[in-house]
Design a protein around this motif. Structure first.
Motif, PDB file in Angstrom:
ATOM      1  N   MET A 129       0.864  -1.649  -0.263  1.00  0.00           N
ATOM      2  CA  MET A 129      -0.270  -0.137  -0.300  1.00  0.00           C
ATOM      3  C   MET A 129       0.909   1.241  -0.426  1.00  0.00           C
ATOM      4  O   MET A 129       0.780   2.197  -1.026  1.00  0.00           O
ATOM      5  N   THR A 130       1.698   1.158   0.859  1.00  0.00           N
ATOM      6  CA  THR A 130       2.870   2.573   1.206  1.00  0.00           C
ATOM      7  C   THR A 130       3.471   3.157  -0.478  1.00  0.00           C
ATOM      8  O   THR A 130       3.895   3.799  -1.113  1.00  0.00           O
ATOM      9  N   LEU A 131       4.035   0.840  -0.967  1.00  0.00           N
ATOM     10  CA  LEU A 131       4.991   1.849  -2.334  1.00  0.00           C
ATOM     11  C   LEU A 131       3.964   2.270  -3.174  1.00  0.00           C
ATOM     12  O   LEU A 131       4.435   3.395  -4.458  1.00  0.00           O
ATOM     13  N   ASP A 132       2.738   1.339  -3.343  1.00  0.00           N
ATOM     14  CA  ASP A 132       1.458   2.090  -4.953  1.00  0.00           C
ATOM     15  C   ASP A 132       1.266   3.889  -4.247  1.00  0.00           C
ATOM     16  O   ASP A 132       1.100   4.612  -5.219  1.00  0.00           O
ATOM     17  N   PHE A 133       0.740   4.142  -3.291  1.00  0.00           N
ATOM     18  CA  PHE A 133       0.833   5.686  -2.620  1.00  0.00           C
ATOM     19  C   PHE A 133       2.009   6.808  -2.736  1.00  0.00           C
ATOM     20  O   PHE A 133       1.850   7.430  -4.678  1.00  0.00           O
ATOM     21  N   SER A 134       2.649   6.049  -2.359  1.00  0.00           N
ATOM     22  CA  SER A 134       4.173   6.882  -2.541  1.00  0.00           C
ATOM     23  C   SER A 134       4.464   7.736  -4.107  1.00  0.00           C
ATOM     24  O   SER A 134       4.979   8.222  -4.208  1.00  0.00           O
ATOM     25  N   SER A 135       4.626   6.001  -5.176  1.00  0.00           N
ATOM     26  CA  SER A 135       5.413   6.587  -5.819  1.00  0.00           C
ATOM     27  C   SER A 135       4.962   6.786  -6.721  1.00  0.00           C
ATOM     28  O   SER A 135       5.169   7.301  -7.956  1.00  0.00           O
ATOM     29  N   HIS A 136       3.403   6.822  -6.958  1.00  0.00           N
ATOM     30  CA  HIS A 136       2.075   7.444  -8.024  1.00  0.00           C
ATOM     31  C   HIS A 136       1.944   8.652  -7.553  1.00  0.00           C
ATOM     32  O   HIS A 136       2.273   8.863  -8.438  1.00  0.00           O
ATOM     33  N   TYR A 137       2.098   9.075  -6.264  1.00  0.00           N
ATOM     34  CA  TYR A 137       2.321  10.791  -5.896  1.00  0.00           C
ATOM     35  C   TYR A 137       3.521  11.083  -5.927  1.00  0.00           C
ATOM     36  O   TYR A 137       3.367  12.839  -7.119  1.00  0.00           O
ATOM     37  N   MET A 138       4.337  10.861  -5.645  1.00  0.00           N
ATOM     38  CA  MET A 138       5.763  11.342  -6.378  1.00  0.00           C
ATOM     39  C   MET A 138       6.080  11.558  -7.552  1.00  0.00           C
ATOM     40  O   MET A 138       6.066  12.419  -8.401  1.00  0.00           O
ATOM     41  N   HIS A 139       5.642  10.390  -8.619  1.00  0.00           N
ATOM     42  CA  HIS A 139       5.438  10.688 -10.244  1.00  0.00           C
ATOM     43  C   HIS A 139       4.379  11.214 -10.331  1.00  0.00           C
ATOM     44  O   HIS A 139       4.851  12.021 -11.307  1.00  0.00           O
ATOM     45  N   MET A 140       3.168  11.732  -9.932  1.00  0.00           N
ATOM     46  CA  MET A 140       2.474  12.736 -10.478  1.00  0.00           C
ATOM     47  C   MET A 140       2.721  14.585 -10.702  1.00  0.00           C
ATOM     48  O   MET A 140       2.567  14.858 -10.846  1.00  0.00           O
ATOM     49  N   TYR A 141       3.309  14.793  -9.556  1.00  0.00           N
ATOM     50  CA  TYR A 141       3.992  16.013  -8.407  1.00  0.00           C
ATOM     51  C   TYR A 141       5.212  15.827  -9.077  1.00  0.00           C
ATOM     52  O   TYR A 141       5.007  17.080  -9.993  1.00  0.00           O
ATOM     53  N   SER A 142       6.190  14.992  -9.588  1.00  0.00           N
ATOM     54  CA  SER A 142       7.387  15.163 -10.570  1.00  0.00           C
ATOM     55  C   SER A 142       7.077  15.298 -11.970  1.00  0.00           C
ATOM     56  O   SER A 142       7.810  16.998 -12.723  1.00  0.00           O
ATOM     57  N   SER A 143       5.819  15.172 -12.447  1.00  0.00           N
ATOM     58  CA  SER A 143       5.516  15.546 -13.315  1.00  0.00           C
ATOM     59  C   SER A 143       4.786  16.758 -13.428  1.00  0.00           C
ATOM     60  O   SER A 143       5.192  17.275 -15.002  1.00  0.00           O
ATOM     61  N   LEU A 144       3.769  17.383 -12.715  1.00  0.00           N
ATOM     62  CA  LEU A 144       3.430  18.325 -12.605  1.00  0.00           C
ATOM     63  C   LEU A 144       4.752  19.379 -12.757  1.00  0.00           C
ATOM     64  O   LEU A 144       4.499  20.491 -13.239  1.00  0.00           O
ATOM     65  N   VAL A 145       5.192  19.317 -11.600  1.00  0.00           N
ATOM     66  CA  VAL A 145       6.385  20.383 -11.510  1.00  0.00           C
ATOM     67  C   VAL A 145       7.199  20.772 -12.453  1.00  0.00           C
ATOM     68  O   VAL A 145       7.660  21.544 -12.874  1.00  0.00           O
ATOM     69  N   THR A 146       7.730  19.575 -13.894  1.00  0.00           N
ATOM     70  CA  THR A 146       7.965  19.959 -14.665  1.00  0.00           C
ATOM     71  C   THR A 146       7.861  20.063 -16.205  1.00  0.00           C
ATOM     72  O   THR A 146       8.336  20.012 -17.279  1.00  0.00           O
ATOM     73  N   GLY A 147       6.196  20.191 -15.600  1.00  0.00           N
ATOM     74  CA  GLY A 147       5.541  20.921 -17.185  1.00  0.00           C
ATOM     75  C   GLY A 147       4.943  20.117 -18.006  1.00  0.00           C
ATOM     76  O   GLY A 147       4.325  20.294 -19.107  1.00  0.00           O
TER      77      GLY A 147
END
Length: 263
Positions: A129-147
């Protein structure tokens, strides 16, 4: 090289239009019926998925057939909303986030149940559960901040594994479906204890030497385990790549501050 990279990041960020949050709220409140993003067909499918997932959770502890049926349909609709969005020209940021949040929450709720059903493996399910949430959240956020316009737009020079994973919708569906089938199989193993070879069908019964006392959910779990394993390896890769992107942005911003101080 670092200056060129910083310039590229600046250009990408400048290409993303920034809207004040209050203006966005006012626009959403005043939207017309004919152009109501909340009522886009893909998003209506998303709401249906949530209702079905909630129903499956309701039945999970006492009615495995209804639970599995509702959960399975909810997961299958995950592939339908994307096709509807592209066919109808109704892709939306809200829909993309709704889809991801529904996936994460639905799977996590099933894993919570599995933690209680298999207490000896509760820590493993909590880790998943932790891996699923953390990997998708960080991936979504990194996609957002890089435009990036979508978290699924991953280039092969960033990660070939993630590019292969997100670039083909069939591969994405196969991996996600296999992962869910593995968890559902573990759930059904708590309810179904009759070996496959007890079947009255002669060809199946004759396979006792191969299947032994395996139930069909246990066999399904064995078959889907490699997909489950691959999916979670991808989650680890996704987490690590997102972390590196965010650290790279931190380094670029720190460099920019040092250069500004020198001027």
């Amino acid at each position: 090289m670092a200056k060129e990279t910083l310039a590229e990041v600046k250009r990408r960020r400048a290409a993303v239009e920034v809207v004040d949050a209050k203006i966005a709220v006012d626009l959403a409140t005043a939207q017309s019926y004919s152009e109501n993003v909340f009522l886009f067909v893909p998003n209506l499918i998303g709401y249906t998925r949530i209702i079905l997932a909630a129903a499956s959770l309701h039945w999970m502890s006492y009615h495995p057939k209804y639970c599995t049926l509702a959960y399975g349909i909810s997961c299958l609709l995950d592939a339908v909303d994307g096709h509807a969005a592209r066919a109808l020209g109704q892709a939306s940021k809200f829909g993309a986030v709704l889809d991801m949040v529904t996936d994460r929450c639905t799977t996590s709720c099933l894993l919570c149940y599995l933690s209680s059903a298999y207490p000896d493996y509760a820590l493993a399910f909590q880790f998943l559960m932790t891996l699923d949430f953390s990997s998708h959240y960080m991936h979504m956020y990194s996609s957002l901040v890089t435009g990036s316009k979508s978290h699924k737009l991953v280039t092969s020079d960033v990660s070939r594994i993630l590019w292969l994973y997100y670039n083909d919708s069939r591969t994405l569906f196969f991996m996600c479906a296999g992962n869910e089938i593995f968890f559902v199989s573990l759930y059904l193993m708590k309810w179904i204890h009759t070996p496959i070879t007890f079947s009255s069908i002669t060809p199946i019964a004759s396979l006792y030497w191969l299947l032994g006392d395996l139930t069909w959910p246990a066999l399904l779990a064995i078959v889907s385990f490699p997909i489950f394993l691959a999916k979670n390896i991808i989650n680890v890769v996704q987490l690590w790549k997102a972390a590196k992107i965010l650290v790279g942005l931190d380094l670029l911003e720190r460099q920019k501050k040092r250069e500004e101080k020198k001027q």
